[in-house]
Design an enzyme around this catalytic site. Structure first.
Site, PDB file in Angstrom:
ATOM      1  N   GLU A 194      51.210  29.133  20.047  1.00 45.68           N
ATOM      2  CA  GLU A 194      51.144  30.454  19.408  1.00 45.68           C
ATOM      3  C   GLU A 194      50.803  30.337  17.930  1.00 45.68           C
ATOM      4  OE1 GLU A 194      50.873  32.763  21.372  1.00 45.68           O
ATOM      5  OE2 GLU A 194      51.767  31.819  23.149  1.00 45.68           O
ATOM      6  N   HIS A 228      44.188  31.233  13.809  1.00 51.45           N
ATOM      7  CA  HIS A 228      42.929  31.912  14.126  1.00 51.45           C
ATOM      8  C   HIS A 228      42.920  33.313  13.495  1.00 51.45           C
ATOM      9  CE1 HIS A 228      39.833  32.452  17.682  1.00 51.45           C
ATOM     10  NE2 HIS A 228      39.243  32.339  16.525  1.00 51.45           N
TER      11      HIS A 228
HETATM   12 ZN   LIG Z   1      47.334  31.510  24.371  1.00 51.91          ZN
END
Ligand SMILES: [Zn+2]
Length: 677
Positions: A470, A476
């Protein structure tokens, strides 16, 4: 309305949501009001008399409903992480309003005409890559939403869409119903042979809850999985497996056979109406693997590569079982049982040994420091940012030049009102507006083991990899540097989105990283060297078999969604054909996978199940580059950041990947990592 905080500018630090001021009753009026505002904005674009171009049509459309988006993401995030009855009711009430609003957009003919004009001449405007991709994405969403259909086809299109969503819901309800319907009631202590104490205790509590004597085991994972791993009673394992694998396939009112046929045929009909040969062709259009041929070749290649290892694993278990006195063939209900025994014998590590080295406090600082090492970013604790629950921690995140990157919310533990599992989400995605970079608000939500009065929160190895996973999604989001919101952060192709997350999981198996920080929470001693080695070794255990099994689901998914003529009603035969080449166990009649395959008939993984393996190929290949150049190598990390983490969906994934890696991804690193070669 004027004092509804959801509709005001937020004067909080970093314009974060003012959770302390927001009440459940604020949501519905604010959403209604902001749908009206957004509809006005749509109308303005659609009815404009200017010649349509990228800016006045596509870019403007991406800006529509800023407030609405802000409020709905808040509502949905709260409903997942900190909900209650009234919040659930509000969510249910506003859902149809939101669906209607989004249908009103895609079925707005004037708007569609303008988008088509821009799309048709997208090569001649001098658009940059990001703008071109945004144009293509918007156009595609209108096409798939039925915008180009003739008026007489639209009614049928809407009817199918509605029927499909109802069928998917029904499918999932039936699976849930059938999962809960079965219980294995044990009254003879002998029948508990082999089961761990904690499981027996859970089963006794379950029996008490149902006002029965003895012990009750169910098909829910926390009960089913350990039962299959540990029960010495072969006939009971068989009973459990038969029940599990015939869910929604028992010719009763919850049978999904007909629903599978209906869903497959309606999906095909929609695809054909929209001009595609098959549903897979329609779905795969904007994926990294963007054709049926690519997906099939991928599955086929991996199938051939993993076959020897799957047979090797299978044989190992057989030999091991025989050595313990097992007679005859290995049946499906023997697999987990002997696997678990063999694993323990070979590696002698389990969670109880590892946990003391993974206290949450240590893991958190190790993961943040890892990001600092790789990307030169800094995390500063801030206690003044409003949170939705006092347990939530917040950090300000800064780039190497001191500029602000993001807020990071961390919400670790289970509590009533929180969904199970772990996920990354955002309260605001990154974008540029009027030349200004609007930075994101990223949140990581988990259900990690709680501390007790005497012990801090100690994570299992699986929880450690979940955190890394996570956190990879979070990076990201936090590092995004894009222009348009619908292409920024994790708004990328489904078979690409798991690259940053699965990539981070690799660190959990690296001696070099664990050795830096993993110390016993009581003694302060470093994690022993032999444990570090065993963690890596155990990671390849039965990977050939697991890969084979995942592929068999991928083949089944593709078989259902590549049909070009409607299927008849025998789902058993269809499934047997699709899965025949990956069959390792003797076939037991009366069992069926499709009838409970909620990923593809309930959730959104239709023609997408292959994506799990696809992303593994990418993350293994990406991490191999780090292994070659040094896992903390700043240049490699910089390239990963610049080409993948900052780019969102602004370019084609294969181009981004190529620029990072200098070549196309190869399947070899995955084969090596999983011990298949
Ligand atoms: Zn994922």
């Amino acid at each position: 309305m004027m004092n509804n905080p959801l509709l005001q500018n937020w004067k909080t630090p970093f314009a974060t949501p003012p959770f302390d001021l927001i009440e459940t009753s604020h949501f519905k009026p604010a959403i209604e009001e902001s749908i009206m505002t957004a509809s006005e904005e749509i109308k303005k674009i659609a009815e404009s008399t200017e010649v349509p171009d990228f800016e006045n049509t596509i870019a403007s459309l991406d800006e529509v409903g800023e407030t609405l988006g802000k409020i709905t993401s808040l509502l949905f995030n709260l409903n997942s992480a900190d909900t209650n009855k009234s919040l659930q009711e509000v969510t249910l009430e506003v859902s149809p309003l939101l669906t209607r609003f989004s249908n009103d957009i895609t079925l707005n003919e004037k708007l569609y005409e303008k988008i088509k004009t821009v799309y048709d001449s997208r090569e001649t405007y001098g658009l940059n890559k990001e703008q071109k991709i945004l144009t293509e994405r918007k156009y595609r969403s209108f096409i798939l939403g039925g915008a180009a259909l003739k008026p007489e086809e639209r009614a049928r299109f809407r009817a199918i869409s509605e029927e499909l969503s109802a069928l998917s819901l029904k499918f999932e309800e039936n699976v849930l119903e059938e999962t809960s319907a079965f219980e294995l009631h044990i009254t003879d202590k002998e029948d508990l042979a082999g089961l761990p104490e904690s499981l027996v205790e859970m089963a006794s509590m379950e029996a008490e809850k149902r006002k029965k004597n003895g012990w009750i085991f169910t098909l829910h994972f926390p009960s089913y999985i350990p039962f299959m791993q540990y029960s010495e009673k072969r006939n009971l394992r068989k009973k459990m497996l038969m029940a599990y694998s015939s869910r929604a396939f028992r010719k009763n009112e919850f049978d999904n056979s007909q629903n599978v046929v209906k869903i497959v045929n309606l999906r095909l009909e929609i695809a054909k109406m929209l001009g595609f040969h098959s549903y897979a062709e329609m779905i795969l259009g904007d994926r990294m693997a963007d054709t049926q041929e690519k997906v099939e070749k991928f599955l086929e290649d991996l199938y051939n590569e993993s076959k020897p290892a799957a047979f090797r694993d299978f044989n190992n278990i057989k030999v091991f079982a025989d050595s313990l006195g097992h007679k005859g063939r290995i049946e499906r209900y023997d697999w987990a049982f002997y696997s678990e025994k063999l694993k323990k014998e070979k590696y002698t590590i389990d969670d109880e040994i590892l946990k003391p080295y993974f206290s949450l406090e240590k893991v958190e600082s190790a993961i943040l420091e890892l990001a600092t090492t790789l990307y030169n970013i800094k995390f500063v604790r801030n206690n003044n940012i409003p949170v939705y629950n006092p347990e939530v921690k917040t950090f300000e995140v800064y780039d190497r030049d001191g500029s602000f990157l993001s807020i990071l919310y961390l919400d670790y533990h289970p509590r009533p009102g929180k969904n199970g599992g772990a996920w990354m989400t955002s309260f605001r995605d990154q974008k540029k507006k009027d030349g200004k970079d609007i930075r994101p608000l990223i949140s990581l939500v988990a259900n990690f083991t709680r501390p007790t009065e005497t012990t801090p929160s100690l994570l299992s190895f699986n929880e450690l990899t979940t955190f890394l996973h996570e956190f990879g999604h979070s990076l990201h989001g936090m590092l995004s540097r894009c222009t348009y919101e619908s292409l920024s952060c994790t708004n990328v192709a489904r078979d690409f989105v798991e690259l940053p997350s699965q990539f981070m999981e690799n660190f959990a198996f690296e001696k070099q990283w664990l050795d830096r920080w993993a110390v016993h929470y009581q003694t302060g001693e470093k994690i022993p060297h032999e444990i570090l080695i065993k963690i890596k070794e155990a990671s390849t255990f039965n990977e050939g078999y697991s890969c084979y099994r995942q592929l068999s689901f991928g083949f089944l998914d593709m078989a259902w969604h590549t049909v070009t003529i409607p299927v008849d009603d025998n789902i058993s035969e269809f499934e047997a054909r699709a899965m025949s080449k990956t069959q390792l166990f003797p076939i037991i009649s009366g069992l069926n996978m499709s009838a409970s395959f909620a990923h593809i008939f309930g959730g959104g993984y239709a023609a997408g199940y292959y994506g799990y393996k696809w992303a593994e190929v990418l993350d293994a290949d990406a991490f191999e580059y780090f292994t070659e150049t040094g896992i903390f190598n700043k240049n490699t990390a910089e390239s990963f950041r610049k080409n993948i983490l900052e780019k969102g969906g602004t370019e084609k994934p294969d181009e981004l990947y190529f620029r990072f890696r200098g070549k196309q991804p190869s399947v070899e690193p995955l084969l090596k990592r999983s011990g298949l070669k």
